[in-house]
Design a protein around this motif. Sequence first.
Motif, PDB file in Angstrom:
ATOM      1  N   ASP A   1      19.262  -0.268   0.096  1.00  0.00           N
ATOM      2  CA  ASP A   1      17.886  -0.700  -0.118  1.00  0.00           C
ATOM      3  C   ASP A   1      17.046   0.526  -0.469  1.00  0.00           C
ATOM      4  O   ASP A   1      17.509   1.667  -0.374  1.00  0.00           O
ATOM      5  CB  ASP A   1      17.320  -1.450   1.087  1.00  0.00           C
ATOM      6  CG  ASP A   1      17.200  -0.608   2.352  1.00  0.00           C
ATOM      7  OD1 ASP A   1      17.420   0.625   2.278  1.00  0.00           O
ATOM      8  OD2 ASP A   1      16.885  -1.161   3.416  1.00  0.00           O
ATOM      9  N   ALA A   2      15.815   0.296  -0.901  1.00  0.00           N
ATOM     10  CA  ALA A   2      14.923   1.395  -1.273  1.00  0.00           C
ATOM     11  C   ALA A   2      13.994   1.708  -0.109  1.00  0.00           C
ATOM     12  O   ALA A   2      13.444   0.793   0.525  1.00  0.00           O
ATOM     13  CB  ALA A   2      14.105   1.032  -2.509  1.00  0.00           C
ATOM     14  N   SER A   3      13.836   2.975   0.169  1.00  0.00           N
ATOM     15  CA  SER A   3      12.905   3.380   1.222  1.00  0.00           C
ATOM     16  C   SER A   3      11.490   2.966   0.806  1.00  0.00           C
ATOM     17  O   SER A   3      11.047   3.311  -0.290  1.00  0.00           O
ATOM     18  CB  SER A   3      12.975   4.902   1.417  1.00  0.00           C
ATOM     19  OG  SER A   3      12.127   5.305   2.461  1.00  0.00           O
ATOM     20  N   PRO A   4      10.776   2.210   1.629  1.00  0.00           N
ATOM     21  CA  PRO A   4       9.465   1.688   1.202  1.00  0.00           C
ATOM     22  C   PRO A   4       8.416   2.787   1.037  1.00  0.00           C
ATOM     23  O   PRO A   4       8.417   3.779   1.758  1.00  0.00           O
ATOM     24  CB  PRO A   4       9.088   0.731   2.333  1.00  0.00           C
ATOM     25  CG  PRO A   4       9.859   1.217   3.523  1.00  0.00           C
ATOM     26  CD  PRO A   4      11.140   1.761   2.982  1.00  0.00           C
ATOM     27  N   LEU A   5       7.531   2.589   0.062  1.00  0.00           N
ATOM     28  CA  LEU A   5       6.406   3.497  -0.128  1.00  0.00           C
ATOM     29  C   LEU A   5       5.268   3.110   0.821  1.00  0.00           C
ATOM     30  O   LEU A   5       5.110   1.941   1.177  1.00  0.00           O
ATOM     31  CB  LEU A   5       5.913   3.446  -1.577  1.00  0.00           C
ATOM     32  CG  LEU A   5       6.917   3.904  -2.641  1.00  0.00           C
ATOM     33  CD1 LEU A   5       6.279   3.799  -4.029  1.00  0.00           C
ATOM     34  CD2 LEU A   5       7.391   5.320  -2.379  1.00  0.00           C
ATOM     35  N   LEU A   6       4.478   4.089   1.211  1.00  0.00           N
ATOM     36  CA  LEU A   6       3.378   3.870   2.153  1.00  0.00           C
ATOM     37  C   LEU A   6       2.058   3.716   1.402  1.00  0.00           C
ATOM     38  O   LEU A   6       1.819   4.386   0.386  1.00  0.00           O
ATOM     39  CB  LEU A   6       3.282   5.047   3.129  1.00  0.00           C
ATOM     40  CG  LEU A   6       4.556   5.362   3.909  1.00  0.00           C
ATOM     41  CD1 LEU A   6       4.339   6.543   4.844  1.00  0.00           C
ATOM     42  CD2 LEU A   6       5.015   4.145   4.705  1.00  0.00           C
ATOM     43  N   ASP A   7       1.209   2.870   1.926  1.00  0.00           N
ATOM     44  CA  ASP A   7      -0.106   2.631   1.327  1.00  0.00           C
ATOM     45  C   ASP A   7      -1.115   3.585   1.972  1.00  0.00           C
ATOM     46  O   ASP A   7      -1.355   3.509   3.175  1.00  0.00           O
ATOM     47  CB  ASP A   7      -0.507   1.172   1.548  1.00  0.00           C
ATOM     48  CG  ASP A   7      -1.837   0.840   0.894  1.00  0.00           C
ATOM     49  OD1 ASP A   7      -2.223   1.554  -0.060  1.00  0.00           O
ATOM     50  OD2 ASP A   7      -2.492  -0.121   1.333  1.00  0.00           O
ATOM     51  N   PHE A   8      -1.682   4.479   1.191  1.00  0.00           N
ATOM     52  CA  PHE A   8      -2.697   5.412   1.721  1.00  0.00           C
ATOM     53  C   PHE A   8      -3.559   5.896   0.558  1.00  0.00           C
ATOM     54  O   PHE A   8      -3.104   5.961  -0.589  1.00  0.00           O
ATOM     55  CB  PHE A   8      -2.038   6.600   2.426  1.00  0.00           C
ATOM     56  CG  PHE A   8      -1.421   7.598   1.485  1.00  0.00           C
ATOM     57  CD1 PHE A   8      -2.054   8.805   1.213  1.00  0.00           C
ATOM     58  CD2 PHE A   8      -0.215   7.333   0.848  1.00  0.00           C
ATOM     59  CE1 PHE A   8      -1.507   9.725   0.345  1.00  0.00           C
ATOM     60  CE2 PHE A   8       0.357   8.249  -0.022  1.00  0.00           C
ATOM     61  CZ  PHE A   8      -0.287   9.451  -0.271  1.00  0.00           C
ATOM     62  N   ASP A   9      -4.803   6.227   0.856  1.00  0.00           N
ATOM     63  CA  ASP A   9      -5.673   6.801  -0.172  1.00  0.00           C
ATOM     64  C   ASP A   9      -6.356   8.075   0.292  1.00  0.00           C
ATOM     65  O   ASP A   9      -7.037   8.739  -0.482  1.00  0.00           O
ATOM     66  CB  ASP A   9      -6.720   5.780  -0.641  1.00  0.00           C
ATOM     67  CG  ASP A   9      -7.534   5.202   0.522  1.00  0.00           C
ATOM     68  OD1 ASP A   9      -7.369   5.690   1.666  1.00  0.00           O
ATOM     69  OD2 ASP A   9      -8.324   4.271   0.285  1.00  0.00           O
ATOM     70  N   THR A  10      -6.180   8.422   1.569  1.00  0.00           N
ATOM     71  CA  THR A  10      -6.708   9.677   2.110  1.00  0.00           C
ATOM     72  C   THR A  10      -5.638  10.300   2.988  1.00  0.00           C
ATOM     73  O   THR A  10      -4.712   9.613   3.455  1.00  0.00           O
ATOM     74  CB  THR A  10      -7.981   9.447   2.949  1.00  0.00           C
ATOM     75  OG1 THR A  10      -7.631   8.695   4.131  1.00  0.00           O
ATOM     76  CG2 THR A  10      -9.049   8.699   2.153  1.00  0.00           C
TER      77      THR A  10
END
Length: 519
Positions: free
Chosen positions: A343-352
Motif C-alpha cells: 500500500d502507499a504511505s498516506p500523505l498528511l493534510d497540513f498548511d502550516t
Amino acid sequence: MKAYAALLERLAFTPGRNAKLALLQNYLTTAPDPDRGYALASLTGELDFAGAKPALLRALVSERVDSELFTMSYHYVGDLAETIALIWPGQGEARDVPLSEVVERLNAASKTETPAMIADWLDALDPSERLALLKLMTGGMRVGVSARLALTALAGTGDVPLDDIMELWAGFKPPYEPLFAWIAGGPKPEPTIKAPFRPVMLSTPNDYEGLSALDPADFAAEWKWDGIRVQAAAHGYERRLYSRTGEDISAAFPDIVDRMEFSGALDGELIVRRADEVAPFGDLQKRLNRKTASKALLSSHPAALRLYDILIWDDEDMRELPFHERRARLEAAVTTLDPLRFDASPLLDFDTWDALAAHRADPPAAVIEGVMLKRLDSAYVAGRPRGPWFKWKRDPMIVDAVLLYAQRGHGKRSGFYSDFTFGVWDDDRLVPVGKAYSGFTDEELKRLDKFVRQNTVERFGPVRSLSPELVVEVAFEGLNRSKRHKSGVAMRFPRISRIRWDKPAKEADHLTTLEAMLP
C-alpha cells in the motif's frame, strides 16, 4: 596478509570518515589482484566460510594452550579472535600469507582439511596478522567501515560514480576483477542481473526551528514508519528485495517477493502488518537476518511493504520527475498490486508547520517515529542531498535508570568498560531493561570506566556486576513488549543521553513508568 592486517588495525583506530576513506583508497590502489578484491568483499560482508566457525577455533586453541589459562585470558580480553591471536604459541616458520590464499583455500577445503590449514596459518603469522585472519574468517570486522563507505572509497580510486557502482554491485562476485578494470578506465561490464539495486535517496534531520524558514506549501508530508527501508525491484521472472544498502534480503521475505508482479523498482518501508495495523518493530525483527522463513513465521508475522516512492515502472525511469508526479504514478501503480502486501504511505493534510507539529505530536499509531517532508518539485537523487527531503522525528522517550553491569568494549574501546546494562525499580528490586554503548563523550567514558573499576561487586568473565549507585538518563526510540526479557519490555535504539551523578539511585524510574509507555 601483512598489508591487510595493517589496514584493519589502522581503520580500527582511525575515527574520522575522511581518514578512513584515505586508508581504504590507498590500500585499494596499492594492493595486488585478487587480494584487494577479497579485502573489499570482507569489508562489505560478502564472504562466508562455513567451515571456520568459533567452535572450531576454540577447539584449535585448546590443543595448544592450557584451557584454564585460555579461559582466564578470554575473560580478561572479552573477544575470542583477539584472545586467540595474542595467546597462540606459533610453531611454524614465519611467512606472509597472501589474502587470496586464505580465501581460496578456505572456500575449497573440506571439513576435515580446514582445522590443520588454519593452524598452519596461525603458526606462520604474527599476532596482528592472526587477528586479521580470525576477523576475516568470523566476519567480526569491528573497524567502523560500512559497505557503503567501502564502495565510496572504491569509487574514489577512479572516475566511475558511486551510484553506477551501486547499481551493478549485486551482480559482481569476489574478487571483482571486472569491477576494478572498469574503474581503472576499462569497459563497463554488462549487467548480470535484470532487477538491480538503485541507490536510495535519504533525508536529513530537521526540527521546528529549521523548518520555520521554509514554505510549507512547497512540501508534502507523510508518516515515518518504524520498519526498515527497502527497495523492491522486479523484471520479468527476476524479483529481488534489497535493504537500503543494497543487500539482497529476498530469501527471508518470500511473502513479499512472490507478490511482486510488476516490472520496476519501488521504494518503501518493510513492516509486519496484521489486518490494518502495523506491528511493533520487535515483530519485524523476528523476520530479519534470516536466510529463510518458516511457514509458521510467515503466518504469524506477515510482511508488507508500505510504499514511499516509485523509481522505475514498466521500463520508464521516473527518478528525474518531480515528487508530486512520482506520487501520482505511485498511487496508480499500487492499485495493480496485492493490497495485502503493498500500500502507499498516506500523505498528511497540513498548511502550516504548527499543523504538522500537531500531527507529529499525536500520531495514529505508536509505531510511527515522526514525519517525513519531501519537496514537491524534488527529483529522486541518490545519497543524502541537503534540502529536498527532511525527517522530523518524535522526541525520544526518556527514563532514569541505574547501571547494573558493565562489559569491556571492542576495538579502540577494548581497554574501557563501555557497554552498560541498566535497570529500573520493580517494587524494591532493580530489573534490567536495556543495554547501551553510546551517547557519552570520550571524557565521560573515562569517568564511567573509573566508576566501574571502583564499584565492582562481582566479576563474570569480561562482565562486572556493579554496586547500584549511578543513575543514567536513557533515551530510546520505542518500546515493545518482550517475552525474552524478564522485565517484559524491550527498548529500541537505547543510548545514554545524560549521566546523573547528582541523582540518588532510589529516585530512578519504576517499571510501571515503562509499562505506561507501551503501545
